[in-house]
Design an enzyme around this catalytic site. Structure first.
Site, PDB file in Angstrom:
ATOM      1  N   ALA A  64       0.834  -1.195   0.000  1.00  0.00           N
ATOM      2  CA  ALA A  64       0.000   0.000   0.000  1.00  0.00           C
ATOM      3  C   ALA A  64       0.868   1.244   0.000  1.00  0.00           C
ATOM      4  CB  ALA A  64      -0.916   0.001   1.217  1.00  0.00           C
ATOM      5  N   GLY A 109      -0.079  -4.647   1.256  1.00  0.00           N
ATOM      6  CA  GLY A 109      -1.351  -4.596   0.552  1.00  0.00           C
ATOM      7  C   GLY A 109      -1.364  -5.407  -0.718  1.00  0.00           C
ATOM      8  N   GLU A 112      -2.215  -8.778   0.389  1.00  0.00           N
ATOM      9  CA  GLU A 112      -3.631  -8.790   0.751  1.00  0.00           C
ATOM     10  C   GLU A 112      -4.514  -8.885  -0.496  1.00  0.00           C
ATOM     11  OE1 GLU A 112      -4.695  -6.548   4.590  1.00  0.00           O
ATOM     12  OE2 GLU A 112      -3.264  -5.233   3.588  1.00  0.00           O
ATOM     13  N   GLU A 132       3.662  -4.761   7.817  1.00  0.00           N
ATOM     14  CA  GLU A 132       2.947  -3.639   8.434  1.00  0.00           C
ATOM     15  C   GLU A 132       3.274  -3.421   9.915  1.00  0.00           C
ATOM     16  OE1 GLU A 132       0.246  -4.877   4.976  1.00  0.00           O
ATOM     17  OE2 GLU A 132       1.645  -5.823   6.374  1.00  0.00           O
TER      18      GLU A 132
END
Length: 246
Positions: A64, A109, A112, A132
């Site tokens: 991300a 991300g 994910e 993270e």
């Protein structure tokens, strides 16, 4: 066909979505997430029998764009999950079978997003991880939930809490990916998998995906009931129409 940072094309009955933010290692900015949301509603995708998601030959996604989220208030973050942050569940909820074709970094991300697909094909260059916690946050787009379901709580702690990175072969051994192929062959192999799935009855695929998802969190008796109800529904739908005997 292109939707800005997301390229859309068809390969037979399979829709191929390619992240095109290579200069930023396909970092998942809110703009890219919105483009992916729009791409998922494109006719080329909605009329497809399977969907392949890839980041190209060099990287799937390095994660991300955390710089954006760092500037957000709690209220703005809540709004984010209702807006572009909804893309991960949108991918997970697609009725078609979905396959990620992964090369290079698949981190944060990016992992994910890959976990939101039904199958993950990795080439030998792929690297997986969830960094993270090391920067003071946690995977929050379904990553914690889906990692536990994919590899179990103990290994999920290794990935999420310790930030361990896995090679493609390690990810395969852990059950994080479906299969590993030679470098550069990930898209071809993902299309082969998608093609096999696309040849199956789409209603049976869509219903069975939902039952499998529910089975992971549902007691045995409830899962058996879901199976039986789904079977009855599919059996009726598959029955050929007969002429009225009168």
């Amino acid at each position: 066909m292109s939707a800005g940072t997301v390229e859309i094309r068809r390969s037979g009955s399979t829709a191929v979505l390619t992240l095109r933010r290579e200069a930023k290692l396909n970092a998942l900015s809110t703009h890219l997430e919105r483009e992916l949301l729009r791409a998922l509603d494109d006719k080329a995708v909605t009329t497809s029998r399977a969907v392949v998601l890839t980041g190209g030959d060099r990287v799937f996604s390095a994660g991300a764009d955390t710089g954006e989220l760092r500037e957000m208030t709690p209220e703005a973050i809540t709004a984010y999950y209702r807006d572009s942050g909804a893309v991960y569940e949108k991918v997970a909820g697609l009725p078609q079978p979905t396959v990620s074709a992964v090369a290079g970094y698949c981190l944060g991300g990016g992992l994910e997003l890959a976990l939101a697909t039904d199958f993950r094909v990795a080439d030998a260059t792929a690297v997986f991880g969830l960094p993270e916690v090391g920067i003071g946050i946690l995977p929050s787009s379904g990553g914690t939930y889906r990692t536990v379901r994919a590899v179990g709580p103990a290994r999920a702690r290794e990935l999420v809490l310790r930030g361990r990175r896995l090679s493609a072969d390690q990810a395969l051994a852990w059950g994080l990916v479906t299969e590993v192929c030679e470098p550069g062959a990930h898209l071809e192999q993902a299309l082969r998998v998608a093609g096999e799935l696309a040849a199956l009855p789409p209603l049976a695929i869509a219903v069975t995906k939902r039952v499998i998802d529910a089975a992971a969190d549902t007691p045995r008796e409830s899962t058996l009931l879901l199976e039986q109800l789904a079977y009855a529904s599919l059996n009726q739908a598959a029955r050929p129409a007969t002429e009225d005997p009168t």
